[in-house]
Design an enzyme around this catalytic site. Structure first.
Site, PDB file in Angstrom:
ATOM      1  CD  GLU A 185     -20.494  16.153  21.010  1.00  0.00           C
ATOM      2  OE1 GLU A 185     -19.977  16.248  22.476  1.00  0.00           O
ATOM      3  OE2 GLU A 185     -21.770  17.070  20.760  1.00  0.00           O
ATOM      4  CD  GLU A 208     -15.522  18.726  21.805  1.00  0.00           C
ATOM      5  OE1 GLU A 208     -17.428  19.046  22.903  1.00  0.00           O
ATOM      6  OE2 GLU A 208     -16.390  18.538  20.427  1.00  0.00           O
TER       7      GLU A 208
HETATM    8  C1  BG6 Z   1     -19.644  19.486  21.877  1.00  0.00           C
HETATM    9  C2  BG6 Z   1     -19.044  19.494  20.906  1.00  0.00           C
HETATM   10  O1  BG6 Z   1     -21.386  19.269  22.542  1.00  0.00           O
HETATM   11  O2  BG6 Z   1     -19.543  20.569  23.585  1.00  0.00           O
HETATM   12  C3  BG6 Z   1     -18.270  20.932  21.290  1.00  0.00           C
HETATM   13  O3  BG6 Z   1     -18.881  19.337  20.003  1.00  0.00           O
HETATM   14  C4  BG6 Z   1     -19.073  22.440  22.449  1.00  0.00           C
HETATM   15  O4  BG6 Z   1     -19.067  21.786  19.770  1.00  0.00           O
HETATM   16  C5  BG6 Z   1     -18.931  21.551  23.284  1.00  0.00           C
HETATM   17  O5  BG6 Z   1     -19.231  23.350  22.118  1.00  0.00           O
HETATM   18  C6  BG6 Z   1     -19.437  22.550  24.932  1.00  0.00           C
HETATM   19  O6  BG6 Z   1     -20.748  22.486  24.077  1.00  0.00           O
HETATM   20  P1  BG6 Z   1     -21.107  24.498  24.924  1.00  0.00           P
HETATM   21  O7  BG6 Z   1     -22.811  23.732  25.070  1.00  0.00           O
HETATM   22  O8  BG6 Z   1     -20.491  24.302  26.169  1.00  0.00           O
HETATM   23  O9  BG6 Z   1     -20.357  25.142  23.368  1.00  0.00           O
END
Ligand code: BG6
Length: 477
Positions: free
Chosen positions: A181, A374
């Site tokens: 990211e 993701e």
């Molecule tokens: C992204 C990241 O921002 O979202 C992860 O690459 C992160 O590291 C994921 O865990 C989900 O966000 P969160 O804040 O729910 O963990």
């Protein structure tokens, strides 16, 4: 006509070192920025580089120290991924395991061994590793001594890390992501680039200078990866989610376009090889002067990425009307609330069609293969006495997003290499530091205070995802 996912589509799941490994001081690992971000109210100011915390302080709980201790459980965890039929597993390297301080000339053999064993374990289960070289982490020494990515010296340290990894893991890893990211530099600069701002500093100037260094480092990584093994495929990684205008008013459309540009700026450079004019104009307007050499520009031009990866949790909304400012939480940066969408327990809005829209927008802009690395739902799970969770809400979320992704491939013709759901095993949340914000197919017995047995249990979604993969996305249950 093929109505499904392409053969060889890479189904899997994703994690990040600091959110799952634990063992923060084991086998020579050095301290990293991601270790010193506690759970609680001060987390965000620290992540944003506004509150200085360069070491552990009394009275705070630091969830990354132990996390879910995957460092000692990786065989068991990878076996479970294998049982689900994963074709790929996205994980990240903890930089400070390989170079504990970051500026050493020789790597830490124990750290290299750990990942070698882990990659071999993946292959044993027919899983192709997909490796993020830096997922928010930076050795603390590089922050204290050099100021993190604001310093050009980081190029040298990062290149050394990359050369070490590409050489040692040749034949074991072929898919690499340079920076997780990368657009997070602008929103979470301590996590994204090891930046802490001193009083009176021009923060925008520092952020864009750091961004330039990361972009050049990413180009160098691509160059070196191809030199060491032509089989290597290198991708960039964007926190994606298309902006919608709040209304049909042209000023809202204009606002949405500006917001999208702020994110695409990074990928415009990594995928097209040059700084876009709108960015140069913005810097001019803000008086930002990014130092760069002719050689930097040649590297950016000549070593663009092989594919574009991104995270997608939600679409976003922008308004040009200063009166409209009801915000909702999202992946680090908040957005205007979309009245047409439901939201998760953390206020992240749910928009499967937005994934199809985002896939199309990225494809239209770059025409490079994409990888969704993701996607998922952070939710509170209530396990029964055996650790079993009936997580239909998670299945619903994923089913709808997978269907949207299939539409983008089958109906719209985008090129997609694979899909890794976020947090395939429960892990620490990056945004909040909580354990109770769970994304996994596998429940881990651990709570926000760090209590629990760390026992792993399969949730309902484990069996569901297994069936999705076994049928190459034909059977979504
Ligand atoms: C992204 C990241 O921002 O979202 C992860 O690459 C992160 O590291 C994921 O865990 C989900 O966000 P969160 O804040 O729910 O963990």
């Amino acid at each position: 006509m093929n109505k499904g996912f392409p053969q060889g589509f890479l189904w899997g799941g994703a994690t990040a070192a600091n959110q799952c490994e634990g063992a923060y001081d084991v086998d020579g690992r050095g301290l990293a920025n991601v270790d010193v971000v506690p759970i609680g109210e001060e987390r965000f100011p620290i992540i944003a580089g506004q509150r200085k915390m360069f070491d552990f302080e009394e009275g705070y709980f630091y969830p990354a120290k132990e996390s879910i201790d995957m460092y000692h459980h990786y065989k068991e965890d990878i076996a479970l991924f294998g049982e689900m039929g994963f074709k790929t597993y996205r994980l990240s390297i903890a930089w400070s395991r390989i170079f504990p301080k970051g500026d050493e000339l020789e790597p830490n053999e124990k750290g290299l061994e750990f990942y070698e064993k882990l990659f071999k374990e993946c292959h044993k289960h027919g899983i192709e590793p997909l490796v993020t070289i830096t997922h928010f982490d930076c050795p603390m020494h590089l922050i204290e001594e050099y100021g993190g990515w604001r310093n050009r010296k980081m190029l040298e340290f990062y290149e050394r890390l990359c050369r070490t990894l590409f050489t040692r893991y040749k034949g074991l890893v072929k898919y690499w992501l340079t920076f997780n990211e990368i657009n997070m530099i602008l929103h979470a600069p301590f996590m994204g680039a090891g930046l802490y701002f001193e009083e009176g500093e021009n923060q925008e100037q520092v952020k864009y200078q750091a961004a330039h260094h990361e972009l050049v480092a990413s180009a160098i990584a691509t160059k070196v990866a191809h030199e060491i093994d032509p089989e290597n495929k290198v991708g960039c990684m964007l926190a994606a989610g298309q902006y919608y205008p709040n209304t049909a008013h042209p000023r809202d459309y204009w606002a949405a376009l500006q917001e999208d540009r702020e994110n695409y700026f990074f990928i415009d450079v990594q995928a097209r090889g040059e700084y876009p004019n709108y960015a140069k104009k913005k810097w001019e307007r803000l008086g930002i002067d990014v130092e760069m050499t002719e050689e930097d520009l040649a590297l950016l031009r000549d070593y663009t990425v092989d594919f574009i990866s991104f995270s997608y949790y939600s679409s976003r909304v922008a308004s040009g009307d200063p009166e409209v400012n009801e915000k909702t939480e999202g992946n680090i940066f908040a957005s205007i609330k979309n009245p047409y969408l439901e939201a998760s327990e953390w206020g992240w809005q749910i928009d499967p069609l937005g994934l199809r829209i985002t896939l199309n927008a990225i494809w239209d802009r770059y025409q490079k293969p994409m990888f969704i690395v993701e996607n998922g739902l952070g939710a509170i799970d209530t396990p029964d006495e055996n650790g079993y969770v009936e997580d239909d809400y998670r299945i619903d979320y994923l089913r709808q997003h997978i269907a949207a992704m299939r539409d983008a491939i089958v109906e719209d013709g985008v090129e997609l290499l694979g899909y890794t759901t976020w947090g395939c095993i429960d892990l620490v949340s990056a945004g909040t530091g909580e354990m109770k914000k769970r994304y996994g197919f596998i429940y881990v017995d651990r709570d926000n205070e760090g209590k629990g047995t760390l026992k792993r249990s399969k949730k309902k979604s484990f069996h569901w995802y297994k069936q999705v993969i076994a049928t190459n996305g034909q059977d979504l249950g």
